[in-house]
Design a protein around this motif. Sequence first.
Motif, short mmCIF file in Angstrom:
data_model
loop_
_atom_site.label_atom_id
_atom_site.label_comp_id
_atom_site.label_asym_id
_atom_site.label_seq_id
_atom_site.Cartn_x
_atom_site.Cartn_y
_atom_site.Cartn_z
N PRO B 203 0.81 -1.24 0.00
CA PRO B 203 0.00 0.00 0.00
C PRO B 203 0.84 1.29 0.00
N SER B 204 2.08 1.20 0.44
CA SER B 204 2.93 2.41 0.45
C SER B 204 3.54 2.69 -0.93
N ASP B 205 3.37 1.78 -1.86
CA ASP B 205 3.96 1.90 -3.19
C ASP B 205 3.12 2.86 -4.04
N PRO B 206 3.74 3.85 -4.70
CA PRO B 206 2.97 4.73 -5.61
C PRO B 206 2.18 3.94 -6.65
N LEU B 207 2.66 2.76 -7.00
CA LEU B 207 1.94 1.92 -7.96
C LEU B 207 0.62 1.41 -7.39
N TYR B 208 0.55 1.28 -6.08
CA TYR B 208 -0.68 0.83 -5.44
C TYR B 208 -1.80 1.85 -5.66
N GLY B 209 -1.49 3.11 -5.41
CA GLY B 209 -2.48 4.17 -5.62
C GLY B 209 -2.86 4.31 -7.08
N TRP B 210 -1.87 4.17 -7.95
CA TRP B 210 -2.13 4.23 -9.39
C TRP B 210 -3.09 3.10 -9.80
N ARG B 211 -2.84 1.89 -9.33
CA ARG B 211 -3.72 0.76 -9.67
C ARG B 211 -5.12 0.99 -9.10
N GLN B 212 -5.17 1.55 -7.87
CA GLN B 212 -6.46 1.82 -7.25
C GLN B 212 -7.29 2.78 -8.10
N ARG B 213 -6.63 3.83 -8.61
CA ARG B 213 -7.35 4.80 -9.45
C ARG B 213 -7.90 4.11 -10.70
N LEU B 214 -7.12 3.21 -11.27
CA LEU B 214 -7.58 2.51 -12.48
C LEU B 214 -8.67 1.50 -12.15
N LEU B 215 -8.61 0.88 -10.97
CA LEU B 215 -9.68 -0.04 -10.56
C LEU B 215 -11.01 0.69 -10.46
N GLU B 216 -10.94 1.97 -10.10
CA GLU B 216 -12.16 2.76 -9.93
C GLU B 216 -12.60 3.47 -11.21
N SER B 217 -11.81 3.34 -12.28
CA SER B 217 -12.14 4.04 -13.52
C SER B 217 -13.33 3.38 -14.21
N PHE B 218 -13.91 4.07 -15.13
CA PHE B 218 -15.06 3.56 -15.91
C PHE B 218 -16.13 2.99 -14.98
N ASP B 219 -16.55 3.83 -14.04
CA ASP B 219 -17.58 3.44 -13.06
C ASP B 219 -17.20 2.19 -12.27
N GLY B 220 -15.91 1.99 -12.08
CA GLY B 220 -15.46 0.87 -11.25
C GLY B 220 -15.47 -0.47 -11.96
N MET B 221 -15.65 -0.46 -13.29
CA MET B 221 -15.70 -1.72 -14.04
C MET B 221 -14.53 -2.66 -13.73
N PRO B 222 -13.26 -2.17 -13.77
CA PRO B 222 -12.15 -3.12 -13.54
C PRO B 222 -12.15 -3.66 -12.11
N GLY B 223 -12.54 -2.82 -11.16
CA GLY B 223 -12.53 -3.26 -9.76
C GLY B 223 -13.66 -4.23 -9.43
N LYS B 224 -14.75 -4.15 -10.22
CA LYS B 224 -15.89 -5.04 -9.96
C LYS B 224 -15.71 -6.41 -10.60
N ALA B 225 -14.72 -6.55 -11.46
CA ALA B 225 -14.50 -7.84 -12.12
C ALA B 225 -14.21 -8.91 -11.07
N VAL B 226 -14.67 -10.13 -11.32
CA VAL B 226 -14.45 -11.23 -10.38
C VAL B 226 -12.95 -11.44 -10.18
N GLY B 227 -12.54 -11.47 -8.91
CA GLY B 227 -11.12 -11.66 -8.63
C GLY B 227 -10.89 -11.51 -7.14
N PHE B 228 -9.64 -11.48 -6.76
CA PHE B 228 -9.29 -11.32 -5.36
C PHE B 228 -9.15 -9.84 -5.02
N ALA B 229 -9.17 -9.52 -3.74
CA ALA B 229 -8.96 -8.13 -3.30
C ALA B 229 -7.56 -7.69 -3.74
N ALA B 230 -7.48 -6.47 -4.26
CA ALA B 230 -6.19 -5.98 -4.80
C ALA B 230 -5.19 -5.73 -3.68
#
Lengths: 230, 230
Positions: B203-230
Amino acid sequence: MTIRFYDLVGTDQRRMSPYGWRVRMALAHKGLDSEWVPVRFTDKEIIGFSGQKLVPVLVDGDTTIHDSWAIVNHLETAYPDRPSIFGDSGGKALAEFVMHWTNTQVHPHLIKLILGDVFRIVLPEDQSYFRESREKRFGMTLEAFTDQSPERLAAFRAALEPMRLCLASRPYLAGAAPSYADYALFGSLQWARCGSPLKLLDPSDPLYGWRQRLLESFDGMPGKAVGFAA
Amino acid sequence: MTIRFYDLVGTDQRRMSPYGWRVRMALAHKGLDSEWVPVRFTDKEIIGFSGQKLVPVLVDGDTTIHDSWAIVNHLETAYPDRPSIFGDSGGKALAEFVMHWTNTQVHPHLIKLILGDVFRIVLPEDQSYFRESREKRFGMTLEAFTDQSPERLAAFRAALEPMRLCLASRPYLAGAAPSYADYALFGSLQWARCGSPLKLLDPSDPLYGWRQRLLESFDGMPGKAVGFAA
Protein backbone atom coordinates in the motif's frame (compact mmCIF):
# COMPACT_ATOMS: atom_id res chain seq x y z
CA MET A 1 26.63 33.84 -23.84
CA THR A 2 28.46 30.51 -23.90
CA ILE A 3 26.92 27.60 -22.06
CA ARG A 4 29.39 25.96 -19.71
CA PHE A 5 29.04 22.20 -19.38
CA TYR A 6 30.82 20.46 -16.51
CA ASP A 7 31.28 16.80 -17.34
CA LEU A 8 33.47 13.91 -16.17
CA VAL A 9 36.82 13.35 -17.89
CA GLY A 10 38.93 10.21 -18.26
CA THR A 11 42.20 9.41 -20.04
CA ASP A 12 42.75 10.97 -23.48
CA GLN A 13 39.90 13.40 -22.85
CA ARG A 14 37.38 10.56 -22.75
CA ARG A 15 33.85 11.62 -21.78
CA MET A 16 33.00 9.00 -19.22
CA SER A 17 29.54 9.73 -17.84
CA PRO A 18 26.35 8.21 -19.29
CA TYR A 19 24.45 11.21 -17.94
CA GLY A 20 26.96 13.60 -19.48
CA TRP A 21 26.51 11.88 -22.83
CA ARG A 22 22.76 12.33 -22.65
CA VAL A 23 23.19 16.07 -22.07
CA ARG A 24 25.77 16.27 -24.82
CA MET A 25 23.34 14.70 -27.29
CA ALA A 26 20.58 17.05 -26.12
CA LEU A 27 22.83 20.09 -26.64
CA ALA A 28 23.65 18.87 -30.16
CA HIS A 29 19.95 18.22 -30.82
CA LYS A 30 19.18 21.82 -29.88
CA GLY A 31 22.12 23.04 -31.97
CA LEU A 32 23.60 24.77 -28.93
CA ASP A 33 27.31 25.40 -28.56
CA SER A 34 28.85 24.84 -25.19
CA GLU A 35 32.23 24.95 -23.53
CA TRP A 36 33.20 21.68 -21.90
CA VAL A 37 34.76 22.04 -18.46
CA PRO A 38 36.42 18.70 -17.63
CA VAL A 39 35.76 17.46 -14.10
CA ARG A 40 37.89 14.82 -12.43
CA PHE A 41 36.39 12.35 -9.92
CA THR A 42 38.57 13.82 -7.16
CA ASP A 43 38.28 17.46 -8.14
CA LYS A 44 34.66 18.12 -7.28
CA GLU A 45 35.41 21.55 -5.77
CA ILE A 46 35.22 22.79 -9.32
CA ILE A 47 31.43 22.25 -9.23
CA GLY A 48 31.01 23.25 -5.59
CA PHE A 49 29.19 26.40 -6.74
CA SER A 50 26.29 24.17 -7.84
CA GLY A 51 25.62 23.22 -4.22
CA GLN A 52 26.18 19.49 -4.75
CA LYS A 53 28.86 17.07 -5.92
CA LEU A 54 27.50 15.29 -9.00
CA VAL A 55 28.16 15.94 -12.66
CA PRO A 56 26.85 16.92 -15.10
CA VAL A 57 26.34 20.58 -14.22
CA LEU A 58 25.27 23.19 -16.74
CA VAL A 59 25.70 26.94 -16.44
CA ASP A 60 23.54 28.88 -18.86
CA GLY A 61 23.81 32.61 -18.22
CA ASP A 62 22.67 33.19 -14.66
CA THR A 63 21.18 29.71 -14.34
CA THR A 64 23.06 26.77 -12.79
CA ILE A 65 21.45 23.35 -13.13
CA HIS A 66 22.54 19.88 -12.08
CA ASP A 67 21.00 16.47 -12.80
CA SER A 68 20.82 15.49 -16.46
CA TRP A 69 17.00 15.31 -16.58
CA ALA A 70 16.70 18.79 -15.04
CA ILE A 71 19.31 20.11 -17.45
CA VAL A 72 17.50 18.72 -20.48
CA ASN A 73 14.18 20.10 -19.29
CA HIS A 74 15.87 23.48 -18.86
CA LEU A 75 17.20 23.37 -22.43
CA GLU A 76 13.78 22.41 -23.76
CA THR A 77 12.09 25.28 -21.92
CA ALA A 78 14.78 27.93 -22.41
CA TYR A 79 15.17 27.32 -26.15
CA PRO A 80 11.63 26.75 -27.46
CA ASP A 81 12.56 27.91 -30.97
CA ARG A 82 15.13 25.14 -31.37
CA PRO A 83 14.12 21.58 -32.35
CA SER A 84 12.24 19.92 -29.50
CA ILE A 85 14.22 17.30 -27.57
CA PHE A 86 11.05 15.41 -26.67
CA GLY A 87 8.67 15.96 -29.56
CA ASP A 88 5.24 16.12 -27.97
CA SER A 89 3.86 15.59 -24.47
CA GLY A 90 3.76 11.80 -24.89
CA GLY A 91 7.31 11.96 -26.20
CA LYS A 92 8.47 13.55 -22.95
CA ALA A 93 6.75 10.79 -20.94
CA LEU A 94 8.40 8.23 -23.21
CA ALA A 95 11.82 9.82 -22.67
CA GLU A 96 11.37 9.82 -18.91
CA PHE A 97 10.28 6.18 -18.86
CA VAL A 98 13.19 5.07 -21.03
CA MET A 99 15.61 7.06 -18.85
CA HIS A 100 14.38 5.41 -15.65
CA TRP A 101 14.34 2.03 -17.36
CA THR A 102 17.93 2.49 -18.55
CA ASN A 103 19.13 3.64 -15.14
CA THR A 104 17.42 0.95 -13.08
CA GLN A 105 17.14 -2.06 -15.43
CA VAL A 106 19.99 -1.70 -17.92
CA HIS A 107 22.82 -0.05 -15.95
CA PRO A 108 23.15 -2.91 -13.43
CA HIS A 109 23.83 -5.32 -16.32
CA LEU A 110 26.18 -2.88 -18.01
CA ILE A 111 28.22 -2.09 -14.91
CA LYS A 112 28.67 -5.78 -14.21
CA LEU A 113 30.13 -6.21 -17.69
CA ILE A 114 32.39 -3.17 -18.02
CA LEU A 115 33.44 -1.82 -14.61
CA GLY A 116 36.84 -3.48 -14.74
CA ASP A 117 37.50 -2.01 -18.19
CA VAL A 118 36.29 1.43 -17.20
CA PHE A 119 38.82 1.51 -14.39
CA ARG A 120 41.60 1.50 -17.00
CA ILE A 121 40.43 4.79 -18.50
CA VAL A 122 40.15 6.57 -15.15
CA LEU A 123 42.86 9.21 -14.83
CA PRO A 124 45.81 8.02 -12.68
CA GLU A 125 45.12 10.63 -10.00
CA ASP A 126 41.49 9.42 -9.69
CA GLN A 127 42.14 5.67 -9.65
CA SER A 128 42.43 5.19 -5.87
CA TYR A 129 39.18 7.03 -5.28
CA PHE A 130 37.40 5.17 -8.07
CA ARG A 131 38.57 1.75 -6.91
CA GLU A 132 37.82 2.37 -3.23
CA SER A 133 34.37 3.91 -3.76
CA ARG A 134 33.23 1.18 -6.18
CA GLU A 135 34.68 -1.68 -4.15
CA LYS A 136 32.92 -0.35 -1.07
CA ARG A 137 29.63 -0.06 -2.99
CA PHE A 138 29.78 -3.58 -4.47
CA GLY A 139 31.49 -5.27 -1.53
CA MET A 140 34.25 -6.84 -3.63
CA THR A 141 37.22 -5.96 -5.81
CA LEU A 142 36.59 -4.50 -9.28
CA GLU A 143 38.16 -7.63 -10.74
CA ALA A 144 35.90 -9.98 -8.77
CA PHE A 145 32.81 -7.88 -9.58
CA THR A 146 33.37 -7.67 -13.33
CA ASP A 147 31.98 -10.59 -15.33
CA GLN A 148 32.11 -10.72 -19.13
CA SER A 149 30.88 -14.30 -19.44
CA PRO A 150 28.54 -15.17 -22.35
CA GLU A 151 25.73 -15.60 -19.81
CA ARG A 152 26.18 -12.05 -18.50
CA LEU A 153 26.32 -10.62 -22.00
CA ALA A 154 23.16 -12.55 -22.90
CA ALA A 155 21.38 -11.20 -19.81
CA PHE A 156 22.33 -7.63 -20.81
CA ARG A 157 21.05 -8.15 -24.34
CA ALA A 158 17.82 -9.73 -23.05
CA ALA A 159 17.21 -6.68 -20.85
CA LEU A 160 17.20 -4.53 -24.02
CA GLU A 161 14.31 -6.49 -25.57
CA PRO A 162 11.60 -3.79 -25.15
CA MET A 163 13.77 -1.32 -27.10
CA ARG A 164 14.60 -3.95 -29.73
CA LEU A 165 10.93 -4.78 -30.33
CA CYS A 166 10.03 -1.11 -30.77
CA LEU A 167 12.87 -0.60 -33.26
CA ALA A 168 11.50 -3.41 -35.43
CA SER A 169 9.03 -0.94 -36.88
CA ARG A 170 10.95 2.35 -37.06
CA PRO A 171 14.50 3.77 -37.19
CA TYR A 172 14.38 5.51 -33.79
CA LEU A 173 12.37 4.91 -30.66
CA ALA A 174 10.77 8.32 -31.15
CA GLY A 175 9.92 7.62 -34.80
CA ALA A 176 11.63 8.84 -37.96
CA ALA A 177 14.05 11.05 -36.02
CA PRO A 178 15.74 10.60 -32.64
CA SER A 179 14.65 12.25 -29.41
CA TYR A 180 15.79 12.12 -25.79
CA ALA A 181 14.10 8.70 -25.53
CA ASP A 182 16.84 7.46 -27.86
CA TYR A 183 19.62 9.48 -26.23
CA ALA A 184 18.79 8.05 -22.79
CA LEU A 185 19.95 4.56 -23.73
CA PHE A 186 22.47 5.72 -26.32
CA GLY A 187 24.26 7.87 -23.73
CA SER A 188 24.83 4.80 -21.61
CA LEU A 189 26.16 2.84 -24.57
CA GLN A 190 28.52 5.74 -25.33
CA TRP A 191 29.85 5.60 -21.79
CA ALA A 192 30.47 1.87 -22.34
CA ARG A 193 32.11 2.46 -25.72
CA CYS A 194 34.46 5.05 -24.25
CA GLY A 195 35.58 2.63 -21.57
CA SER A 196 35.36 -0.93 -22.81
CA PRO A 197 36.32 -2.87 -25.95
CA LEU A 198 33.58 -5.42 -25.24
CA LYS A 199 31.26 -5.90 -28.22
CA LEU A 200 27.99 -5.21 -26.46
CA LEU A 201 25.72 -5.61 -29.50
CA ASP A 202 25.72 -8.17 -32.27
CA PRO A 203 25.73 -6.69 -35.80
CA SER A 204 22.53 -8.65 -36.54
CA ASP A 205 20.74 -6.86 -33.68
CA PRO A 206 18.36 -4.02 -34.74
CA LEU A 207 19.89 -2.08 -31.86
CA TYR A 208 23.27 -2.24 -33.60
CA GLY A 209 21.95 -0.35 -36.65
CA TRP A 210 20.12 2.10 -34.41
CA ARG A 211 23.31 2.83 -32.46
CA GLN A 212 25.22 3.17 -35.73
CA ARG A 213 22.78 5.81 -36.98
CA LEU A 214 23.21 7.75 -33.75
CA LEU A 215 27.02 7.45 -33.89
CA GLU A 216 26.83 9.15 -37.30
CA SER A 217 24.42 11.88 -36.16
CA PHE A 218 25.47 15.51 -35.70
CA ASP A 219 28.25 15.20 -38.29
CA GLY A 220 29.52 12.06 -36.60
CA MET A 221 30.28 13.80 -33.29
CA PRO A 222 29.34 10.80 -31.09
CA GLY A 223 31.27 8.36 -33.28
CA LYS A 224 34.39 10.53 -33.32
CA ALA A 225 34.58 10.66 -29.52
CA VAL A 226 37.60 8.88 -28.07
CA GLY A 227 36.66 5.27 -27.36
CA PHE A 228 36.72 1.74 -28.67
CA ALA A 229 35.20 0.56 -31.94
CA ALA A 230 31.47 0.04 -31.44
CA MET B 1 -23.33 -2.83 -35.12
CA THR B 2 -22.16 -4.57 -31.96
CA ILE B 3 -18.47 -5.26 -31.58
CA ARG B 4 -17.80 -8.88 -30.69
CA PHE B 5 -14.87 -9.46 -28.35
CA TYR B 6 -13.54 -13.00 -27.99
CA ASP B 7 -11.64 -13.29 -24.72
CA LEU B 8 -10.46 -16.08 -22.39
CA VAL B 9 -12.78 -17.24 -19.62
CA GLY B 10 -12.03 -18.92 -16.30
CA THR B 11 -14.16 -20.02 -13.33
CA ASP B 12 -16.99 -17.70 -12.26
CA GLN B 13 -16.73 -15.83 -15.54
CA ARG B 14 -13.25 -14.60 -14.66
CA ARG B 15 -11.47 -12.71 -17.45
CA MET B 16 -8.09 -14.34 -17.41
CA SER B 17 -5.96 -12.83 -20.16
CA PRO B 18 -3.66 -9.84 -19.62
CA TYR B 19 -4.01 -9.03 -23.31
CA GLY B 20 -7.79 -9.29 -23.07
CA TRP B 21 -7.75 -6.87 -20.16
CA ARG B 22 -5.77 -4.35 -22.18
CA VAL B 23 -8.35 -4.47 -24.96
CA ARG B 24 -11.19 -4.27 -22.46
CA MET B 25 -9.70 -1.08 -20.99
CA ALA B 26 -9.19 0.34 -24.48
CA LEU B 27 -12.84 -0.36 -25.40
CA ALA B 28 -13.95 1.39 -22.20
CA HIS B 29 -11.60 4.30 -22.92
CA LYS B 30 -13.22 4.72 -26.34
CA GLY B 31 -16.67 4.38 -24.77
CA LEU B 32 -17.47 1.46 -27.08
CA ASP B 33 -19.94 -1.25 -26.18
CA SER B 34 -19.02 -4.80 -27.03
CA GLU B 35 -20.40 -8.28 -26.62
CA TRP B 36 -18.05 -10.62 -24.82
CA VAL B 37 -17.77 -14.07 -26.34
CA PRO B 38 -16.11 -16.31 -23.73
CA VAL B 39 -13.37 -18.56 -25.13
CA ARG B 40 -12.10 -21.61 -23.29
CA PHE B 41 -8.47 -22.75 -23.59
CA THR B 42 -9.61 -25.97 -25.27
CA ASP B 43 -12.36 -24.54 -27.43
CA LYS B 44 -10.31 -22.55 -29.91
CA GLU B 45 -12.47 -23.62 -32.88
CA ILE B 46 -14.69 -20.75 -31.83
CA ILE B 47 -12.05 -18.30 -33.09
CA GLY B 48 -10.97 -20.44 -36.04
CA PHE B 49 -12.54 -17.88 -38.40
CA SER B 50 -9.75 -15.46 -37.42
CA GLY B 51 -7.19 -17.72 -39.08
CA GLN B 52 -5.19 -18.31 -35.90
CA LYS B 53 -5.59 -19.69 -32.38
CA LEU B 54 -4.86 -16.86 -29.97
CA VAL B 55 -7.23 -14.61 -28.07
CA PRO B 56 -8.17 -11.80 -27.95
CA VAL B 57 -10.01 -11.52 -31.25
CA LEU B 58 -12.23 -8.59 -32.14
CA VAL B 59 -14.93 -8.52 -34.80
CA ASP B 60 -16.00 -5.02 -35.71
CA GLY B 61 -18.47 -5.06 -38.60
CA ASP B 62 -16.70 -6.72 -41.50
CA THR B 63 -13.29 -6.49 -39.84
CA THR B 64 -11.73 -9.32 -37.84
CA ILE B 65 -8.56 -8.51 -35.91
CA HIS B 66 -6.39 -10.54 -33.57
CA ASP B 67 -3.42 -9.50 -31.40
CA SER B 68 -4.19 -6.91 -28.72
CA TRP B 69 -1.86 -4.24 -30.15
CA ALA B 70 -3.41 -4.58 -33.60
CA ILE B 71 -6.89 -4.46 -32.08
CA VAL B 72 -6.13 -1.30 -30.14
CA ASN B 73 -4.63 0.35 -33.20
CA HIS B 74 -7.77 -0.57 -35.13
CA LEU B 75 -9.99 1.02 -32.48
CA GLU B 76 -7.87 4.16 -32.49
CA THR B 77 -8.06 4.48 -36.28
CA ALA B 78 -11.68 3.38 -36.75
CA TYR B 79 -13.07 5.69 -34.05
CA PRO B 80 -11.13 8.94 -34.40
CA ASP B 81 -13.96 10.99 -32.85
CA ARG B 82 -13.75 9.08 -29.57
CA PRO B 83 -11.10 9.91 -26.91
CA SER B 84 -7.66 8.92 -28.14
CA ILE B 85 -6.22 5.79 -26.52
CA PHE B 86 -2.65 7.03 -27.03
CA GLY B 87 -2.85 10.80 -26.77
CA ASP B 88 -0.26 12.04 -29.26
CA SER B 89 2.40 10.43 -31.43
CA GLY B 90 4.88 10.20 -28.56
CA GLY B 91 2.12 8.74 -26.43
CA LYS B 92 1.72 5.90 -28.90
CA ALA B 93 5.46 5.20 -28.81
CA LEU B 94 5.31 5.27 -25.00
CA ALA B 95 2.42 2.80 -25.00
CA GLU B 96 4.27 0.43 -27.31
CA PHE B 97 7.45 0.58 -25.22
CA VAL B 98 5.57 -0.05 -21.97
CA MET B 99 3.69 -2.94 -23.60
CA HIS B 100 6.90 -4.63 -24.76
CA TRP B 101 8.52 -3.92 -21.39
CA THR B 102 5.58 -5.46 -19.53
CA ASN B 103 5.52 -8.53 -21.78
CA THR B 104 9.25 -9.23 -21.74
CA GLN B 105 10.50 -7.84 -18.40
CA VAL B 106 7.50 -7.97 -16.05
CA HIS B 107 5.54 -11.07 -17.14
CA PRO B 108 8.36 -13.54 -16.39
CA HIS B 109 8.40 -12.30 -12.77
CA LEU B 110 4.61 -12.34 -12.54
CA ILE B 111 4.18 -15.83 -14.00
CA LYS B 112 6.75 -17.22 -11.58
CA LEU B 113 4.71 -15.81 -8.68
CA ILE B 114 1.15 -16.65 -9.71
CA LEU B 115 1.04 -19.58 -12.15
CA GLY B 116 0.11 -22.09 -9.44
CA ASP B 117 -2.75 -19.87 -8.27
CA VAL B 118 -3.99 -19.20 -11.78
CA PHE B 119 -4.34 -22.94 -12.35
CA ARG B 120 -7.06 -23.00 -9.70
CA ILE B 121 -9.28 -20.61 -11.67
CA VAL B 122 -8.93 -22.51 -14.94
CA LEU B 123 -12.21 -24.20 -15.86
CA PRO B 124 -12.23 -27.93 -14.97
CA GLU B 125 -12.48 -28.96 -18.62
CA ASP B 126 -9.38 -26.88 -19.47
CA GLN B 127 -7.16 -27.94 -16.57
CA SER B 128 -5.42 -30.88 -18.23
CA TYR B 129 -4.51 -28.78 -21.26
CA PHE B 130 -3.37 -25.87 -19.10
CA ARG B 131 -1.20 -28.03 -16.86
CA GLU B 132 0.37 -30.02 -19.68
CA SER B 133 1.13 -27.04 -21.94
CA ARG B 134 2.65 -24.98 -19.11
CA GLU B 135 4.62 -27.84 -17.61
CA LYS B 136 6.05 -28.61 -21.03
CA ARG B 137 6.99 -24.94 -21.55
CA PHE B 138 8.69 -24.54 -18.17
CA GLY B 139 10.08 -28.06 -17.89
CA MET B 140 8.65 -28.74 -14.43
CA THR B 141 5.37 -29.07 -12.56
CA LEU B 142 3.27 -25.96 -11.92
CA GLU B 143 3.87 -26.48 -8.21
CA ALA B 144 7.66 -26.68 -8.61
CA PHE B 145 7.69 -23.67 -10.94
CA THR B 146 5.64 -21.34 -8.75
CA ASP B 147 7.61 -19.44 -6.14
CA GLN B 148 6.02 -16.85 -3.85
CA SER B 149 9.07 -16.33 -1.65
CA PRO B 150 9.83 -12.80 -0.39
CA GLU B 151 12.86 -12.73 -2.71
CA ARG B 152 10.71 -13.42 -5.76
CA LEU B 153 8.17 -10.81 -4.75
CA ALA B 154 10.98 -8.31 -4.21
CA ALA B 155 12.41 -9.07 -7.67
CA PHE B 156 8.98 -8.45 -9.22
CA ARG B 157 8.60 -5.15 -7.41
CA ALA B 158 12.13 -4.09 -8.38
CA ALA B 159 11.33 -4.75 -12.04
CA LEU B 160 8.53 -2.17 -11.78
CA GLU B 161 10.93 0.61 -10.74
CA PRO B 162 10.84 2.60 -14.03
CA MET B 163 7.05 2.88 -13.78
CA ARG B 164 7.25 3.76 -10.08
CA LEU B 165 9.74 6.58 -10.70
CA CYS B 166 7.57 8.09 -13.43
CA LEU B 167 4.48 7.98 -11.20
CA ALA B 168 6.31 10.01 -8.56
CA SER B 169 5.45 13.14 -10.54
CA ARG B 170 1.97 12.45 -11.95
CA PRO B 171 -1.14 10.32 -11.39
CA TYR B 172 -0.81 8.26 -14.59
CA LEU B 173 2.10 7.34 -16.78
CA ALA B 174 0.50 9.30 -19.59
CA GLY B 175 -0.07 12.38 -17.40
CA ALA B 176 -3.25 13.65 -15.76
CA ALA B 177 -5.38 10.94 -17.41
CA PRO B 178 -4.63 7.30 -18.28
CA SER B 179 -3.77 6.00 -21.73
CA TYR B 180 -2.83 2.65 -23.20
CA ALA B 181 0.63 3.09 -21.63
CA ASP B 182 -1.12 2.67 -18.28
CA TYR B 183 -3.47 -0.09 -19.45
CA ALA B 184 -0.54 -2.18 -20.74
CA LEU B 185 0.78 -2.85 -17.22
CA PHE B 186 -2.60 -2.57 -15.53
CA GLY B 187 -4.04 -5.31 -17.76
CA SER B 188 -1.37 -7.68 -16.53
CA LEU B 189 -2.06 -6.79 -12.91
CA GLN B 190 -5.77 -7.43 -13.53
CA TRP B 191 -4.97 -10.87 -14.88
CA ALA B 192 -3.00 -11.49 -11.67
CA ARG B 193 -5.80 -10.13 -9.48
CA CYS B 194 -8.37 -12.39 -11.15
CA GLY B 195 -6.23 -15.43 -10.47
CA SER B 196 -4.17 -14.94 -7.35
CA PRO B 197 -4.74 -13.69 -3.79
CA LEU B 198 -1.06 -12.70 -3.55
CA LYS B 199 -0.62 -9.06 -2.49
CA LEU B 200 1.59 -7.95 -5.36
CA LEU B 201 1.92 -4.30 -4.33
CA ASP B 202 2.51 -2.73 -0.94
CA PRO B 203 0.00 0.00 0.00
CA SER B 204 2.93 2.41 0.45
CA ASP B 205 3.96 1.90 -3.19
CA PRO B 206 2.97 4.73 -5.61
CA LEU B 207 1.94 1.92 -7.96
CA TYR B 208 -0.68 0.83 -5.44
CA GLY B 209 -2.48 4.17 -5.62
CA TRP B 210 -2.13 4.23 -9.39
CA ARG B 211 -3.72 0.76 -9.67
CA GLN B 212 -6.46 1.82 -7.25
CA ARG B 213 -7.35 4.80 -9.45
CA LEU B 214 -7.58 2.51 -12.48
CA LEU B 215 -9.68 -0.04 -10.56
CA GLU B 216 -12.16 2.76 -9.93
CA SER B 217 -12.14 4.04 -13.52
CA PHE B 218 -15.06 3.56 -15.91
CA ASP B 219 -17.58 3.44 -13.06
CA GLY B 220 -15.46 0.87 -11.25
CA MET B 221 -15.70 -1.72 -14.04
CA PRO B 222 -12.15 -3.12 -13.54
CA GLY B 223 -12.53 -3.26 -9.76
CA LYS B 224 -15.89 -5.04 -9.96
CA ALA B 225 -14.50 -7.84 -12.12
CA VAL B 226 -14.45 -11.23 -10.38
CA GLY B 227 -11.12 -11.66 -8.63
CA PHE B 228 -9.29 -11.32 -5.36
CA ALA B 229 -8.96 -8.13 -3.30
CA ALA B 230 -6.19 -5.98 -4.80
